[in-house]
Design a protein around this motif. Structure first.
Motif, mmCIF file in Angstrom:
data_model
loop_
_atom_site.group_PDB
_atom_site.id
_atom_site.type_symbol
_atom_site.label_atom_id
_atom_site.label_comp_id
_atom_site.label_asym_id
_atom_site.label_seq_id
_atom_site.Cartn_x
_atom_site.Cartn_y
_atom_site.Cartn_z
ATOM 1 N N TRP A 295 7.612 -20.058 -30.749
ATOM 2 C CA TRP A 295 7.994 -18.992 -29.834
ATOM 3 C C TRP A 295 7.597 -19.314 -28.398
ATOM 4 C CZ3 TRP A 295 11.062 -14.870 -30.206
ATOM 5 C CH2 TRP A 295 11.396 -14.372 -31.475
ATOM 6 N N ASN A 333 13.445 -17.393 -25.932
ATOM 7 C CA ASN A 333 12.275 -16.926 -26.681
ATOM 8 C C ASN A 333 11.394 -15.995 -25.862
ATOM 9 O OD1 ASN A 333 12.924 -18.273 -29.015
ATOM 10 N ND2 ASN A 333 11.405 -19.901 -28.774
ATOM 11 N N HIS A 352 12.762 -17.120 -33.907
ATOM 12 C CA HIS A 352 12.781 -17.879 -32.655
ATOM 13 C C HIS A 352 13.988 -18.812 -32.605
ATOM 14 C CE1 HIS A 352 11.501 -21.362 -34.966
ATOM 15 N NE2 HIS A 352 10.569 -20.610 -35.511
#
Length: 415
Positions: A295, A333, A352
């Motif tokens: 992420w 993200n 993600h």
């Protein structure tokens, strides 16, 4: 440089301005230190899609929004991976020798094609990656991780980028491909140069292709239980160019993304004491660490590239047929529309963009995960008292168009 393909913006956060004087460059010294600041500024100025210039001042659209990235990745009929429809290339504005072509140009591999050709070629890759995953990947990682650690264990200090993460994935890949171990370090450096771009990218790519061509020829004569032999023998019937180009594809992407991700995972556990203590105590596993890194610092910050198959609107922007779009995985993200507080942990959330999405989602993510989990496990067991040797704020990164890599990770440990 003026581009009349796109009308001027109606204002901040609306349709982007035309590519032209003042358009943000995603390469060069100005973009090398803080790409996230660039993404945030572009988002504020243009919204979910922004005009940018790639190496050689080639115009492209950078997709910043999470939902917009997913739309592009999930819809190959609107956003093709086939660069033979790229108008700037067709019109002669991009040279065949441009460093961009190493990342964006068409090749006889699965990521350059859509539809049935993509399915045929990807099937050969995925079948053999699954076979490789069942043939002792963790054993290979353990062997090479210990070998790397042996070289610095008596010193009580190391740089876990240069001494460990930078080369370990490639050493594992030499065993997976059936290459000589001695080729590992130079191949890792060549792969990094291809991703980095610049004047040397073509030379390093030619070196990689030469070695892989020799490997494929040797494996036709002397097949083994390796990825190369599996591609040659696959029922899809890949020709010579397809075999060598898929070896190139897997070698470059698997090494560069896994080495980057391994370095970032080590950075997280060494700068955030809660993560390290959780791993040591068994309350956390490495998959949670890797997910957090996916992420916050995906190994490819920007993914090349997609080409609009018709005039359309994306994020309020009129994209024209033949335009190049590059996917801002890191920016997506961090999109405040889906993640308003990036300080909150994302444990348990695997949505993600780090492995891409849609038909071209990375097929080797489980292998990368196995390499990282095993490497960190070996490292923590071998080096008691492992700790960062500098303040966390002293750690620096250097970015290219496509990725941001940790420069070094100095550590100390008990001898």
């Amino acid at each position: 440089m003026t581009d009349d393909r796109t009308p001027p913006a109606s204002g901040s956060g609306g349709c982007p301005v035309a590519h032209g004087e003042g358009t943000t460059r995603l390469y060069g010294p100005g973009a090398a230190t803080d790409p996230h600041a660039i993404y945030a500024r572009l988002r504020g100025e243009h919204g979910a899609v922004a005009p940018v210039l790639l190496e050689g001042d080639v115009p492209a659209w950078l997709v910043l929004g999470y939902r917009e990235n997913r739309r592009v990745l999930d819809n190959p009929l609107q956003f093709s991976r086939d660069s033979r429809s790229w108008r700037d290339l067709l019109d002669g504005r991009v040279e065949a020798t441009s460093p961009l072509m190493q990342m964006v140009g068409w090749r006889p591999d699965c990521v350059s094609q859509d539809g049935e050709p993509h399915r045929r070629l990807r099937g050969a890759v995925t079948d053999n990656l699954y076979a490789v995953a069942g043939r002792g990947i963790r054993r290979h990682v353990t062997h090479f991780a210990n070998k790397q650690i042996d070289a610095f264990a008596d010193a009580g200090r190391a740089d876990l980028v240069a001494d460990f993460a930078e080369y370990l994935p490639m050493l594992v890949l030499t065993r997976v491909f059936g290459l000589a171990e001695r080729e590992g370090r130079s191949l890792a450096e060549s792969c990094n140069q291809v991703i980095k771009g610049g004047a040397d990218a073509l030379t390093h790519n030619e070196r990689i292709m030469g070695l892989l061509g020799e490997l494929a020829a040797r494996k036709r004569e002397e097949p083994g239980s390796d990825f190369t032999s599996g591609l040659i023998e696959h029922h899809s019937g890949l020709d010579e160019d397809e075999i060598v180009n898929h070896l190139r594809l897997v070698l470059i992407t698997a090494h560069t993304t896994t080495s980057n991700l391994l370095a970032r995972a080590l950075q997280l556990v060494l700068t955030e004491t809660a993560w390290l203590s959780g791993l040591v105590s068994g309350q956390l596993n490495m998959s949670a660490v890797v997910e957090e890194v996916m992420w916050n610092s995906p190994p490819l910050a920007v993914l090349p590239g997609r080409f609009a198959t018709a005039d359309l609107e994306l994020g309020g922007c009129p994209v024209k047929e033949g335009d190049l779009l590059v996917l801002g995985l890191a920016a997506g993200n961090h999109d405040p529309g889906i993640r308003p507080d990036t300080g909150v942990s994302v444990q348990g959330n695997a949505s993600h963009l780090a492995f891409s999405a849609g038909p071209h989602e990375c097929p080797g993510q489980n292998i990368g995960q196995a390499i990282i989990e095993t490497a960190v496990d070996v490292l923590l067991h071998r080096l008691p008292g492992l700790r960062l040797a500098v303040p966390p704020d002293d750690l620096t990164s250097t970015a290219s168009t496509w990725e941001s890599r940790l420069d070094s990770l100095p550590v100390e440990f008990a001898r």
